[in-house]
Design a protein around this motif. Structure first.
Motif, mmCIF file in Angstrom:
data_model
loop_
_atom_site.group_PDB
_atom_site.id
_atom_site.type_symbol
_atom_site.label_atom_id
_atom_site.label_comp_id
_atom_site.label_asym_id
_atom_site.label_seq_id
_atom_site.Cartn_x
_atom_site.Cartn_y
_atom_site.Cartn_z
ATOM 1 N N TYR A 213 0.859 -1.188 0.000
ATOM 2 C CA TYR A 213 0.000 0.000 0.000
ATOM 3 C C TYR A 213 0.894 1.237 0.000
ATOM 4 C CZ TYR A 213 -3.930 -2.988 1.484
ATOM 5 O OH TYR A 213 -4.902 -3.956 1.570
ATOM 6 N N SER A 214 0.412 2.320 -0.582
ATOM 7 C CA SER A 214 1.166 3.575 -0.543
ATOM 8 C C SER A 214 1.030 4.251 0.807
ATOM 9 C CB SER A 214 0.681 4.521 -1.655
ATOM 10 O OG SER A 214 -0.704 4.776 -1.518
ATOM 11 N N ASP A 215 -0.063 3.954 1.504
ATOM 12 C CA ASP A 215 -0.331 4.564 2.803
ATOM 13 C C ASP A 215 -0.202 3.499 3.893
ATOM 14 O OD1 ASP A 215 -1.294 5.826 5.050
ATOM 15 O OD2 ASP A 215 -3.078 6.663 4.085
ATOM 16 N N GLU A 216 0.677 3.741 4.857
ATOM 17 C CA GLU A 216 0.883 2.766 5.933
ATOM 18 C C GLU A 216 -0.376 2.517 6.747
ATOM 19 O OE1 GLU A 216 4.213 3.844 8.354
ATOM 20 O OE2 GLU A 216 5.655 2.865 7.028
ATOM 21 N N HIS A 217 -1.268 3.526 6.782
ATOM 22 C CA HIS A 217 -2.513 3.348 7.544
ATOM 23 C C HIS A 217 -3.384 2.255 6.929
ATOM 24 C CE1 HIS A 217 -1.240 7.348 8.973
ATOM 25 N NE2 HIS A 217 -1.827 6.975 10.094
ATOM 26 N N GLU A 218 -3.316 2.117 5.602
ATOM 27 C CA GLU A 218 -4.055 1.042 4.926
ATOM 28 C C GLU A 218 -3.505 -0.316 5.356
ATOM 29 O OE1 GLU A 218 -6.635 1.207 2.990
ATOM 30 O OE2 GLU A 218 -6.741 3.257 2.232
ATOM 31 N N LEU A 219 -2.176 -0.412 5.457
ATOM 32 C CA LEU A 219 -1.543 -1.659 5.883
ATOM 33 C C LEU A 219 -1.869 -1.961 7.345
ATOM 34 C CD1 LEU A 219 0.306 -3.950 4.881
ATOM 35 C CD2 LEU A 219 2.261 -2.627 5.717
ATOM 36 N N MET A 220 -1.900 -0.923 8.190
ATOM 37 C CA MET A 220 -2.280 -1.095 9.593
ATOM 38 C C MET A 220 -3.669 -1.720 9.693
ATOM 39 S SD MET A 220 -0.990 2.576 11.108
ATOM 40 C CE MET A 220 -2.049 2.481 12.563
ATOM 41 N N HIS A 221 -4.612 -1.195 8.895
ATOM 42 C CA HIS A 221 -5.991 -1.690 8.913
ATOM 43 C C HIS A 221 -6.058 -3.121 8.371
ATOM 44 C CE1 HIS A 221 -10.301 -1.957 8.336
ATOM 45 N NE2 HIS A 221 -10.115 -2.189 7.052
ATOM 46 N N ALA A 222 -5.348 -3.386 7.279
ATOM 47 C CA ALA A 222 -5.405 -4.699 6.638
ATOM 48 C C ALA A 222 -4.862 -5.801 7.547
ATOM 49 C CB ALA A 222 -4.626 -4.672 5.325
ATOM 50 N N LEU A 223 -3.774 -5.497 8.259
ATOM 51 C CA LEU A 223 -3.110 -6.522 9.080
ATOM 52 C C LEU A 223 -3.449 -6.414 10.562
ATOM 53 C CD1 LEU A 223 0.460 -6.504 7.463
ATOM 54 C CD2 LEU A 223 -1.588 -7.756 6.753
ATOM 55 N N LYS A 224 -4.149 -5.354 10.907
ATOM 56 C CA LYS A 224 -4.511 -5.066 12.306
ATOM 57 C C LYS A 224 -3.261 -5.009 13.183
ATOM 58 C CE LYS A 224 -8.334 -5.942 15.459
ATOM 59 N NZ LYS A 224 -9.419 -6.884 15.862
ATOM 60 N N LEU A 225 -2.315 -4.165 12.747
ATOM 61 C CA LEU A 225 -1.076 -3.948 13.484
ATOM 62 C C LEU A 225 -0.960 -2.479 13.854
ATOM 63 C CD1 LEU A 225 1.457 -6.048 11.355
ATOM 64 C CD2 LEU A 225 0.440 -6.693 13.546
ATOM 65 N N SER A 226 -0.085 -2.176 14.806
ATOM 66 C CA SER A 226 0.137 -0.784 15.209
ATOM 67 C C SER A 226 1.012 -0.077 14.169
ATOM 68 C CB SER A 226 0.833 -0.741 16.564
ATOM 69 O OG SER A 226 2.172 -1.201 16.443
ATOM 70 N N HIS A 227 1.057 1.241 14.282
ATOM 71 C CA HIS A 227 1.865 2.045 13.363
ATOM 72 C C HIS A 227 3.339 1.640 13.452
ATOM 73 C CE1 HIS A 227 3.950 5.529 11.673
ATOM 74 N NE2 HIS A 227 2.840 5.761 10.997
ATOM 75 N N ASP A 228 3.821 1.426 14.683
ATOM 76 C CA ASP A 228 5.229 1.036 14.865
ATOM 77 C C ASP A 228 5.508 -0.322 14.232
ATOM 78 O OD1 ASP A 228 5.744 3.363 16.202
ATOM 79 O OD2 ASP A 228 5.570 2.486 18.210
ATOM 80 N N ASP A 229 4.534 -1.232 14.323
ATOM 81 C CA ASP A 229 4.734 -2.582 13.790
ATOM 82 C C ASP A 229 4.777 -2.613 12.263
ATOM 83 O OD1 ASP A 229 4.947 -3.801 16.263
ATOM 84 O OD2 ASP A 229 2.809 -4.228 16.420
ATOM 85 N N VAL A 230 4.001 -1.743 11.610
ATOM 86 C CA VAL A 230 3.973 -1.781 10.138
ATOM 87 C C VAL A 230 5.078 -0.938 9.515
ATOM 88 C CG1 VAL A 230 1.492 -2.219 10.051
ATOM 89 C CG2 VAL A 230 2.317 0.136 9.838
ATOM 90 N N HIS A 231 5.675 -0.043 10.322
ATOM 91 C CA HIS A 231 6.712 0.834 9.777
ATOM 92 C C HIS A 231 7.926 0.001 9.337
ATOM 93 C CE1 HIS A 231 8.839 4.507 9.019
ATOM 94 N NE2 HIS A 231 9.844 4.113 9.776
ATOM 95 N N GLY A 232 8.194 0.019 8.035
ATOM 96 C CA GLY A 232 9.325 -0.728 7.486
ATOM 97 C C GLY A 232 9.113 -2.229 7.441
ATOM 98 N N LEU A 233 7.870 -2.690 7.646
ATOM 99 C CA LEU A 233 7.595 -4.130 7.665
ATOM 100 C C LEU A 233 7.833 -4.751 6.287
ATOM 101 C CD1 LEU A 233 6.451 -6.422 9.509
ATOM 102 C CD2 LEU A 233 4.192 -5.903 8.541
#
Length: 442
Positions: A213-233
């Motif tokens: 995703y271009s937006d990390e918030h979309e990835l947070m929602h898709a995987l149900k992870l926190s912002h820190d967890d998806v950053h650089g995932l």
């Protein structure tokens, strides 16, 4: 009692308060007499304790307390009568050697004085006032969104470009197990879209999280992870398809119009588009006004030049907060808050110069209108005056909320002043272009 002031410079002064015995003696004597009537001291009946013993036990504490009260009252009265515009609070000069057995006392206080300056609203360089319009593209997209929202889902056997796909993201190592509904247009790359096209219920698609995703918030929602967890995932996740649906657009008919706006309010597609345009542009006015308020504030802070008693304010900040700071912390705090302090002083000048006054009725009316708008969002279109008054009373019983509303009204009044008196240039553009120009093309 005698109070004198010595101006150190235009921004700093020292106030000296001299207190004589006659200023406090009667009060101290009365308090000690009252103590004598109620004191419980072993060996003496209540009310018959010798005054000398009462003075020995309580005299100094009472004296210190009364002198301090007298000092604060006198200082506050002096500042009011002299109409001194001070910043922060008077700072007592350290006195470690006060002789409380003396009959006269002297105390000195440092004052930080507000600077003298003028505010010029009409600068040489014009500030942009945005007029944001809802263009045809935006209105058509909103119409389509409404049709999708009120349309019906039709089951599909395979994924197509415009499908709504319900499925579960999983990754055992990261303990990811999240069910979501997604559309292909949200993915960043075309390659991901190609993986889905033609897939069926039960298929498992393996995806890389990096660049999904271009937006990390979309990835947070898709995987149900926190912002820190998806950053650089950068891991692989599996997506198991549970459902494939296509949303059939709702008809633009009277039934839909009545559902959206109430019976008979909108009667055609043209009126629907006009209504969407009207409602959108009302919202745009708020954003444009906030942008103008921010820009004028920035202009005023940058272009209204005056000095502040920085050394005094830094010293005052050491003890002003709940937690005492050391000199270095206070200096850092002053540097962070200097801009805000400057604007407070500028704002005060503008409020005075333009005779802006806020009454309790203004605050109540603002609260009522705010509550009415919130209730309308939940379908309560016609609340009674009693309902509004009761809710407003509860809201305004909170001092922080009442202060926040008062600040909102002042901002609105200042905005009116800016629109009338500042050097502005109007720029009309679509919402999409407004976002690009103001916030960058994201």
């Amino acid at each position: 009692m005698n109070i004198t002031r010595e101006n150190v410079d235009a921004l700093n002064a020292v106030v000296k308060v001299d207190i004589a015995k006659e200023d406090y003696s009667d009060k101290v004597e009365k308090i000690l007499t009252d103590y004598r009537k109620t004191a419980n001291i072993p060996g003496f009946r209540k009310g018959h304790v010798p005054m000398g013993m009462v003075k020995k036990q309580y005299g100094k504490a009472v004296l210190v307390d009364e002198v301090n009260k007298l000092l604060q009252d006198a200082l506050n009265k002096y500042l009011t009568e002299e109409k001194l515009d001070v910043l922060g609070q008077p700072l007592p000069k350290p006195q470690d050697d006060i002789d409380w057995d003396a009959e006269k006392f002297s105390f000195e206080f440092e004052l930080g004085l507000a600077p003298e300056f003028e505010v010029e609203l009409k600068g040489k360089k014009a500030i942009t006032q945005y007029n944001i319009v809802a263009d045809d593209k935006m209105i058509d997209e909103q119409v389509e969104r409404i049709q999708k929202q009120y349309g019906k889902l039709v089951s599909q056997e395979t994924v197509e470009k415009d499908s709504e796909i319900t499925g579960t993201f999983t990754n055992e190592e990261k303990e990811i197990d999240n069910k979501v509904t997604l559309t292909l247009d949200k993915f960043e790359g075309k390659a991901t879209e190609k993986q889905f096209i033609g897939a069926k219920v039960g298929d498992v698609i393996t995806l890389k999280t990096k660049g999904l995703y271009s937006d990390e918030h979309e990835l947070m929602h898709a995987l149900k992870l926190s912002h820190d967890d998806v950053h650089g995932l950068d891991i692989e996740v599996n997506f198991t398809i549970n459902e494939i649906n296509k949303r059939e657009l709702a008809d633009l008919d009277q039934e839909l119009f009545d559902k959206l706006f109430g019976e008979g309010t909108v009667k055609s597609v043209t009126e629907l588009k006009d209504k969407i345009k009207e409602d959108a542009e009302k919202q745009f006015v708020q954003q444009a006004d906030q942008k103008l308020l921010n820009d004028v504030t920035e202009y005023l802070v940058e272009n209204t030049k005056f000095d502040l008693p920085a050394e005094f304010l830094t010293k005052w900040m050491q003890t002003a907060g709940e937690k005492e700071m050391n000199a270095e912390e206070a200096k850092e705090e002053y540097e962070k808050s200097e801009k805000s302090l400057r604007y407070q002083l500028i704002e005060g000048k503008l409020i005075e110069a333009n005779d802006i006054k806020i009454t309790m009725d203004d605050i109540k009316d603002h609260a009522r209108n705010m509550i009415k708008a919130q209730m309308a969002q939940f379908g309560q279109m016609n609340p009674s005056d009693k309902e509004l008054d009761d809710i407003a009373a509860r809201v305004l019983s909170n001092q922080d909320e009442a202060r926040r509303i008062s600040e909102q009204i002042i901002s609105q009044r200042l905005l009116e002043v800016y629109k009338e008196k500042a050097n502005l240039k109007t720029k009309e553009l679509s919402y999409e272009n407004f976002v690009k120009e103001v916030y960058g093309d994201k």
